[in-house]
Design a protein around this motif. Structure first.
Motif, PDB file in Angstrom:
ATOM      1  N   ALA A 274      -7.395   8.111  -5.927  1.00 52.17           N
ATOM      2  CA  ALA A 274      -6.115   7.608  -5.425  1.00 52.17           C
ATOM      3  C   ALA A 274      -5.049   8.700  -5.480  1.00 52.17           C
TER       4      ALA A 274
ATOM      5  N   ARG B 136      -5.311   1.894   4.927  1.00 55.61           N
ATOM      6  CA  ARG B 136      -5.792   0.583   4.535  1.00 55.61           C
ATOM      7  C   ARG B 136      -7.318   0.531   4.537  1.00 55.61           C
TER       8      ARG B 136
ATOM      9  N   PHE C 290      -8.647   2.486   1.577  1.00 57.82           N
ATOM     10  CA  PHE C 290      -8.427   1.735   0.342  1.00 57.82           C
ATOM     11  C   PHE C 290      -9.484   0.653   0.188  1.00 57.82           C
TER      12      PHE C 290
ATOM     13  N   LEU D 269       0.802  -1.225   0.000  1.00 58.75           N
ATOM     14  CA  LEU D 269       0.000   0.000   0.000  1.00 58.75           C
ATOM     15  C   LEU D 269       0.837   1.279   0.000  1.00 58.75           C
TER      16      LEU D 269
ATOM     17  N   GLN E  57      -4.974   9.107  -1.500  1.00 60.85           N
ATOM     18  CA  GLN E  57      -4.112   8.043  -0.993  1.00 60.85           C
ATOM     19  C   GLN E  57      -2.619   8.349  -1.168  1.00 60.85           C
TER      20      GLN E  57
ATOM     21  N   TYR F 201     -11.492   6.312  -9.801  1.00 61.77           N
ATOM     22  CA  TYR F 201     -10.474   5.685  -8.958  1.00 61.77           C
ATOM     23  C   TYR F 201      -9.146   6.428  -9.078  1.00 61.77           C
TER      24      TYR F 201
END
Lengths: 549, 115
Positions: B95, B30, B33, A537, B99, B91
């Protein structure tokens, strides 16, 4: 366009000299590029992963080049021309499948692995048995895919070069195989990637030109293109716009379609040669950009094939396509000839050859990396091998696989290409994908689960196929001729009714992974799982690019 | 490496990766995600399955003409293309903005310690 004239010419369309000339030009240009790219092929990361120095857009284009094989270009356009709507449904499964790769696999794989799929699967499980299983599954997928491409090359030759003798076709298979060995041996992943990029650009540009040309003939109205195909088909032409022309006959054929749909959508993210492409970029972010580019390119290309398929139905005619050497696969080349004469046909023919060459090269380098990196270095030599030695083994493997592909291609002539590709997808979806997902997302997953799932998926696929109508017992109800691999119609051991095993083998492989994990010995290692999860990740500790561009 | 702690119930030293895995930032990364990716996967697989089932078993409905030769089936099929493109862009944008900055920060923290 005069229909009878075209039908008369259909057995030998275009000018073989033009076709060979344009293809020769492609080979010459790509060879120069491959030799230039080979100068920096020093380390294993250079040879297997192109130094991890490609950008997302470059790699995305190369993925499209890898994925849009002869089966999807010639096969889907032909399937739409002949079976109408049912052909279109293939392309949807092939495209939607990329979301699995984008959301669940690409970035996590790039962050945890090095060169092959087995790197990820064996990350926190027992190295040697898991690597061995992953390598066998990889080689099985590549074997079926490779045979399909080589068999396709022979069929294409019959149509485009006017070579119909078996010896002549074999010679062409040898030439294609030898060229491919040269590309991969000299250029490694970097050279192979450039061949795929060039081919993807040519293929998509060629399809775009033909699409606009077809649409222009029908006033840019898709409904009119379809009407043209319906009219040209004659009686029963309406079936072209309705689902079920190919798969709607019986309950079994409908189930068969479901099974194929499942294998297509879950197979892509388990294709080893596609997975290996994610290692050619420097970061997970670039891997994500690669897939985004690939999805756009592949999606737009499949929209083109919708127009091309119905366009071929309208401008060439289904009966002419089926009567041509190469049958269904000849729809796109015949359409090119109907639109732009022998020059456009020559270009499309050369692109089709380039497609086979590029896809075969991508498959070969993946197989070589799998053998050298997973089987030779890790399983046989226990990791005690220097990278130079590993790359030397990889290069030897390239030659061996190339020779095997040539021999297989000669024997596979006349085999059903779509069946071989569907089998490759079914094996990828059953043997590879469940283990990839389990090892990325399920903490408890262990070695027993991985081995059960991979071997169970692989063996169930192959056994179900062996006892299916594609191998024996399928008879054309009209002509009485055999439609199976075994041409003797008195031999019939098809006890499994479906032609695609996916609907059984994929859930079975997921289930086996689950049961195996619960029954097997616990070998979970919290520290390896932590490392894998954090790496996947965040990208911490992932393989870096070897050279800055 | 002097500040090694012991994970609960273990008799060995905790690794850097385990400490990061336990950290609140990583757990949040996490969780975000998974709460994005899993439902999205369920959504597009369900939509694909509905489409395939309709094409196989509801052929009359799929053959309904909407305009000229444009059928419900063709529109649904093209809808699969549109949904694939939309999910891809959603997405990628999500992301990139939500993220990547956190993942990069965690990565630098781990690699700075390792090297």
């Amino acid at each position: 366009m005069n229909g009878t004239l075209l039908a008369a010419e259909a057995t030998e369309v275009g000018n073989p000299a033009v076709n060979i000339g344009i293809f020769g030009l492609f080979v010459a240009v790509t060879l120069v590029i491959v030799f230039r790219a080979s100068k920096n092929n020093r380390t294993a990361a250079d040879y297997y992963a192109g130094g991890r120095s490609f950008t997302g857009p470059q790699n995305g284009t190369a993925i499209a080049g890898d994925y849009l094989s002869a089966a999807s270009f010639l096969g889907i356009a032909g399937a739409i021309a002949v079976n109408g709507y049912d052909g279109f449904m293939y392309s949807i499964g092939f495209l939607v499948a990329w979301l699995v790769a984008l959301l669940l696999v690409a970035e996590l794989l790039r962050n945890t692995g090095k060169f092959t799929m087995a790197d990820v699967l064996s990350f926190r499980l027992k190295q040697r048995p898991v690597r061995m299983a992953a390598a066998i599954a990889t080689l099985a997928v590549i074997f079926f895919y490779l045979l399909a491409q080589m068999a396709g090359a022979g069929g294409l030759v019959a149509l485009l070069l006017g070579i119909s003798s078996s010896a002549g076709q074999s010679l062409v298979v040898v030439v294609v195989g030898a060229l491919m060995i040269l590309y991969v041996l000299v250029g490694g992943m970097k050279g192979t990637t450039w061949v795929q990029i060039i081919k993807a650009v040519l293929l998509i540009a060629g399809a775009a030109v033909m699409t606009i040309w077809v649409l222009a003939k029908f006033g840019f109205n898709l409904s009119d293109v379809i009407q043209g195909a319906v009219d040209r088909f004659g009686e029963g032409g309406e079936a072209l716009i309705e689902p079920g022309k190919q798969y709607g006959a019986t309950a079994t054929s409908k189930l068969n379609f479901l099974s194929l749909g499942l294998a297509l959508v879950l197979g892509t993210a388990g294709l080893p040669h596609v997975l290996m492409r994610f290692y050619t970029v420097p970061t997970a972010k670039e891997a994500r950009r690669s897939v985004v580019w690939a999805i756009w390119l592949i999606g737009i290309f499949y929209l083109f094939t919708l127009v091309l398929g119905y366009g071929a139905g309208a401008l060439v005619g289904t009966d002419t396509i089926l009567a041509a050497p190469g049958g269904v696969n000849s729809a796109a080349p015949l359409l090119a000839f109907a639109l732009g004469g022998e020059i456009l046909l020559g270009i499309i023919a050369a692109v089709a050859f380039a497609t086979i060459l590029a896809v075969v090269a991508g498959l070969t380098i993946t197989a070589a990396a799998t053998f050298a990196h997973d089987i030779y270095a890790s399983v046989i030599k226990h990791g005690e091998v220097n990278p130079d030695g590993e790359v030397r083994v990889a290069r030897i493997t390239v030659v061996v696989i190339g020779v095997l592909a040539i021999i297989g291609g000669i024997f596979a002539q006349g085999q059903n290409i779509a069946f071989l590709v569907a089998l490759a997808f079914a094996v990828a979806a059953s043997a590879n994908l469940p283990t990839i997902l389990y090892s990325l997302f399920w903490k408890k997953f262990n070695t027993t689960g991985a081995l059960w799932s991979m071997y169970g998926g692989l063996i169930s696929c192959i056994v179900l196929i062996a006892f299916s109508p594609v191998v024996s017992g399928k008879v054309d109800p009209v002509t009485g001729a055999s439609l199976s691999m075994i041409k003797n119609t008195s031999v019939d051991f098809a006890i499994f009714p479906l032609e695609n095993p996916g609907i059984v083998s994929i859930p079975l492989a997921f289930l086996l992974g689950f049961i195996g994990t619960h029954l097997g010995k616990k070998d979970e290692s919290p520290e390896k799982f932590a490392e894998m999860e954090v790496r996947s990740l965040t990208g911490a500790g992932s393989e870096k690019a070897t050279v800055a561009h | 490496m002097s500040e090694l702690t012991h994970p609960p119930g273990a008799d060995r030293a905790e690794t850097d990766y385990e400490r990061v895995q336990r950290s609140a930032e990583f757990q949040a990364l996490r969780r975000r995600f998974r709460t994005f990716v899993f439902p999205m996967t369920g959504l597009f697989l369900a939509w694909y399955l509905v489409y395939v089932l309709l094409a196989a078993y509801a052929t009359d409905f799929m053959s309904t003409r909407l305009a000229g030769n444009i059928t419900v089936g063709l529109v649904f099929g093209l809808g699969q293309f549109v949904s694939t493109f939309v999910i891809t862009m959603l997405y990628a944008r999500w992301a990139n903005t939500h993220q990547d900055p956190i993942a990069d920060e965690l990565r630098q923290r781990i690699e700075g310690r390792d090297l």
